[in-house]
Scaffold this active site. Sequence first.
Site, PDB file in Angstrom:
ATOM      1  N   ALA A  20       0.802  -1.480  -0.307  1.00  0.00           N
ATOM      2  CA  ALA A  20       0.187  -0.116   0.143  1.00  0.00           C
ATOM      3  C   ALA A  20       0.550   1.250   0.131  1.00  0.00           C
ATOM      4  O   ALA A  20       0.373   2.412  -0.783  1.00  0.00           O
ATOM      5  CB  ALA A  20      -1.432  -0.100   1.195  1.00  0.00           C
ATOM      6  N   ARG A  31       3.423  10.106 -11.396  1.00  0.00           N
ATOM      7  CA  ARG A  31       1.609  10.888 -12.026  1.00  0.00           C
ATOM      8  C   ARG A  31       2.518  12.466 -12.448  1.00  0.00           C
ATOM      9  O   ARG A  31       2.121  12.763 -12.923  1.00  0.00           O
ATOM     10  CB  ARG A  31       0.912  11.472 -10.779  1.00  0.00           C
ATOM     11  CG  ARG A  31      -0.598   9.854 -10.820  1.00  0.00           C
ATOM     12  CD  ARG A  31      -1.418  10.280 -10.041  1.00  0.00           C
ATOM     13  NE  ARG A  31      -1.822   8.991 -10.174  1.00  0.00           N
ATOM     14  CZ  ARG A  31      -1.843   8.088  -8.469  1.00  0.00           C
ATOM     15  NH1 ARG A  31      -1.113   8.541  -7.571  1.00  0.00           N
ATOM     16  NH2 ARG A  31      -2.726   6.554  -8.941  1.00  0.00           N
ATOM     17  N   GLU A  44      10.337  -5.439  -4.294  1.00  0.00           N
ATOM     18  CA  GLU A  44       8.999  -6.363  -3.021  1.00  0.00           C
ATOM     19  C   GLU A  44       9.071  -7.943  -2.927  1.00  0.00           C
ATOM     20  O   GLU A  44       9.971  -8.811  -4.121  1.00  0.00           O
ATOM     21  CB  GLU A  44       7.419  -6.284  -4.093  1.00  0.00           C
ATOM     22  CG  GLU A  44       6.861  -7.409  -2.965  1.00  0.00           C
ATOM     23  CD  GLU A  44       6.681  -7.233  -1.603  1.00  0.00           C
ATOM     24  OE1 GLU A  44       6.208  -8.271  -1.451  1.00  0.00           O
ATOM     25  OE2 GLU A  44       6.100  -6.547  -1.068  1.00  0.00           O
ATOM     26  N   SER A  50       0.287  -4.595  -3.999  1.00  0.00           N
ATOM     27  CA  SER A  50      -0.352  -3.687  -4.193  1.00  0.00           C
ATOM     28  C   SER A  50      -2.093  -4.217  -3.393  1.00  0.00           C
ATOM     29  O   SER A  50      -3.011  -4.521  -4.418  1.00  0.00           O
ATOM     30  CB  SER A  50      -1.053  -2.961  -5.390  1.00  0.00           C
ATOM     31  OG  SER A  50      -0.080  -1.838  -5.479  1.00  0.00           O
ATOM     32  N   CYS A  54      -5.850  -6.272   4.648  1.00  0.00           N
ATOM     33  CA  CYS A  54      -7.121  -6.680   5.912  1.00  0.00           C
ATOM     34  C   CYS A  54      -8.500  -7.374   4.733  1.00  0.00           C
ATOM     35  O   CYS A  54      -9.095  -7.534   6.238  1.00  0.00           O
ATOM     36  CB  CYS A  54      -7.700  -4.996   5.386  1.00  0.00           C
ATOM     37  SG  CYS A  54      -6.135  -3.966   6.436  1.00  0.00           S
ATOM     38  N   VAL A  91      14.955  -6.547   0.164  1.00  0.00           N
ATOM     39  CA  VAL A  91      16.140  -5.706  -0.255  1.00  0.00           C
ATOM     40  C   VAL A  91      17.025  -6.305   1.740  1.00  0.00           C
ATOM     41  O   VAL A  91      16.266  -6.488   2.630  1.00  0.00           O
ATOM     42  CB  VAL A  91      15.684  -4.045   0.697  1.00  0.00           C
ATOM     43  CG1 VAL A  91      16.978  -3.095   0.929  1.00  0.00           C
ATOM     44  CG2 VAL A  91      15.422  -3.986  -1.040  1.00  0.00           C
ATOM     45  N   ASP A 296       2.536   0.206   8.075  1.00  0.00           N
ATOM     46  CA  ASP A 296       3.235  -0.044   9.142  1.00  0.00           C
ATOM     47  C   ASP A 296       4.043   0.497  10.343  1.00  0.00           C
ATOM     48  O   ASP A 296       4.888  -0.412  10.672  1.00  0.00           O
ATOM     49  CB  ASP A 296       2.538  -1.372   9.230  1.00  0.00           C
ATOM     50  CG  ASP A 296       0.771  -1.893   8.444  1.00  0.00           C
ATOM     51  OD1 ASP A 296       0.437  -0.350   8.384  1.00  0.00           O
ATOM     52  OD2 ASP A 296       0.929  -3.150   8.240  1.00  0.00           O
ATOM     53  N   TYR A 439     -31.642  11.858  10.284  1.00  0.00           N
ATOM     54  CA  TYR A 439     -32.472  11.050  10.299  1.00  0.00           C
ATOM     55  C   TYR A 439     -33.500  10.815   9.464  1.00  0.00           C
ATOM     56  O   TYR A 439     -34.359  10.399   9.351  1.00  0.00           O
ATOM     57  CB  TYR A 439     -33.362  11.788  11.896  1.00  0.00           C
ATOM     58  CG  TYR A 439     -34.207  11.511  12.813  1.00  0.00           C
ATOM     59  CD1 TYR A 439     -34.263   9.877  13.080  1.00  0.00           C
ATOM     60  CD2 TYR A 439     -35.863  11.418  12.031  1.00  0.00           C
ATOM     61  CE1 TYR A 439     -35.655   9.674  13.424  1.00  0.00           C
ATOM     62  CE2 TYR A 439     -36.942  11.060  12.647  1.00  0.00           C
ATOM     63  CZ  TYR A 439     -36.734   9.968  13.594  1.00  0.00           C
ATOM     64  OH  TYR A 439     -38.292   9.667  13.700  1.00  0.00           O
ATOM     65  N   TRP A 447     -33.247  11.342  18.814  1.00  0.00           N
ATOM     66  CA  TRP A 447     -31.855  11.634  19.053  1.00  0.00           C
ATOM     67  C   TRP A 447     -30.599  10.161  18.116  1.00  0.00           C
ATOM     68  O   TRP A 447     -31.010   9.108  19.329  1.00  0.00           O
ATOM     69  CB  TRP A 447     -31.733  11.561  20.257  1.00  0.00           C
ATOM     70  CG  TRP A 447     -32.366  13.022  21.421  1.00  0.00           C
ATOM     71  CD1 TRP A 447     -33.263  13.116  21.554  1.00  0.00           C
ATOM     72  CD2 TRP A 447     -31.831  14.146  21.020  1.00  0.00           C
ATOM     73  NE1 TRP A 447     -33.874  14.214  22.054  1.00  0.00           N
ATOM     74  CE2 TRP A 447     -32.611  15.300  21.266  1.00  0.00           C
ATOM     75  CE3 TRP A 447     -30.573  14.264  21.211  1.00  0.00           C
ATOM     76  CZ2 TRP A 447     -32.264  16.133  22.051  1.00  0.00           C
ATOM     77  CZ3 TRP A 447     -29.667  15.453  21.467  1.00  0.00           C
ATOM     78  CH2 TRP A 447     -31.150  17.019  21.560  1.00  0.00           C
TER      79      TRP A 447
END
Length: 466
Positions: A20, A31, A44, A50, A54, A91, A296, A439, A447
Amino acid sequence: MTMSRENRTKERLVVVGGDAAGMSAASQARRLKGPDELEIIAFERGHFSSYSACGIPYWVGGEVETRDKLIARSPEEHRERGIDLRMRTEVTELDVGGGRVRSRDLEAGTEAWTSYDKLVIATGARPVRPSLPGIDAPGVHGVQTLDDGQALLDTLSRTEGRRAVVIGAGYIGVEMAEALINRGYEVTVVNRGKEPMSTLDPDMGRLVHVAMEGMGITMVNDAEVTKILTGGEGRVRAVATEDAEYPADVVVLGLGVRPETTLAEAAGLPLGDHKGLLTDLAMRVRGHENIWAGGDCVEVLDLVSGRERHIALGTHANKHGQVIGSNVGGGYATFPGVVGTAVSKVCDLEIARTGLREKDAHRAGLRFEAVTIESTNSAGYYPNADLMTVKMLAELRTGRLLGVQIVGREGSAKRVDIAAVALTAGMTVEQMTALDLGYAPPFSPVWDPILVAARKAVAAVRKSAR
């Protein structure tokens, strides 16, 4: 042979880590600067780039059909965009003084040095794997990468027994408990804490405990695993604590993660109390002009307590990557910090938190009031309205919101986003009571539960000031 900086005609960015943060940084930099201006090389060590770590519990549990659905962009797609992504290449050393990295091709076994003008460290986190007898036995699995997920699925497909033990009851632990329940397993969760979900206060964790047992999950709290017992063929057969043994045909480790900063520490880069890399607001490693870090492997500023924290979440990693890529590519961006928002679920129970727990507030030296309310996720008369519990912390005297925890059924967890915005804005609980929230009976009582908690917190703060 490594080409020297002097012999290169364009700037080179080297990225360590192809998930990520690393690939978001590389993509954003590309870009802003084309291949004629900036060469980008990324390393990698795994088989995939990518992807959504999760999402692994939901793939294992069968809610996500295939592994490929978790992959946002393949190595080939990155290469088509002008990023030299080298897979299965690890690496092994950072030479900060020399401006180069040493890598090893894990398939060929060859090593090479690659020089850089700018370096991005996105080495992620590693699962906590305690040194226990039997921890490396067949049938014991960590769940951090797509390779890990595939290995676990392979074990589940080969295993005749249907007994699973999950060690740990944090986010990964409860999510994997759900995945295994969905697979038809008899699940036991062994947790060394007094209640599951240590990211919640114990009174809220108790609600999770009761709900999980109601789903048929056996919860064993306040128990330390001492060893993994194996059978005649060396495969796992049980998990042992000081007091008992729990039969297991498969064991999943859900003990959390730590920053993977082995290379950074060896290179002398600055680490925080949690062993994560320390960066400035631009995600530049402190004291190093041309080195950035994100994801991370870093520590981030907690905007509520003012302290550094390690929080391993894909949302942060992607934001870090965008910030880094903008700065590397000649733009300007910052990452101001976090308030510690997270959501999870186990079966139909939703769990959410943001800001500080009680012990976090005590540790930060804050004085506060804590209130808890029960409400419903829709109007009480609406069909299938269900209970939800909200806990809210507010600072004494000022009434500043400090934290919110939510446990409930459908429609509960994402209400935490209201509190996350309020925390980021530095709102008081009294200001929150005037929030103009949506609501209609299918979605909320008149509430909203967040507002009910805020009103109770206002009353508690006022009472304490008398």
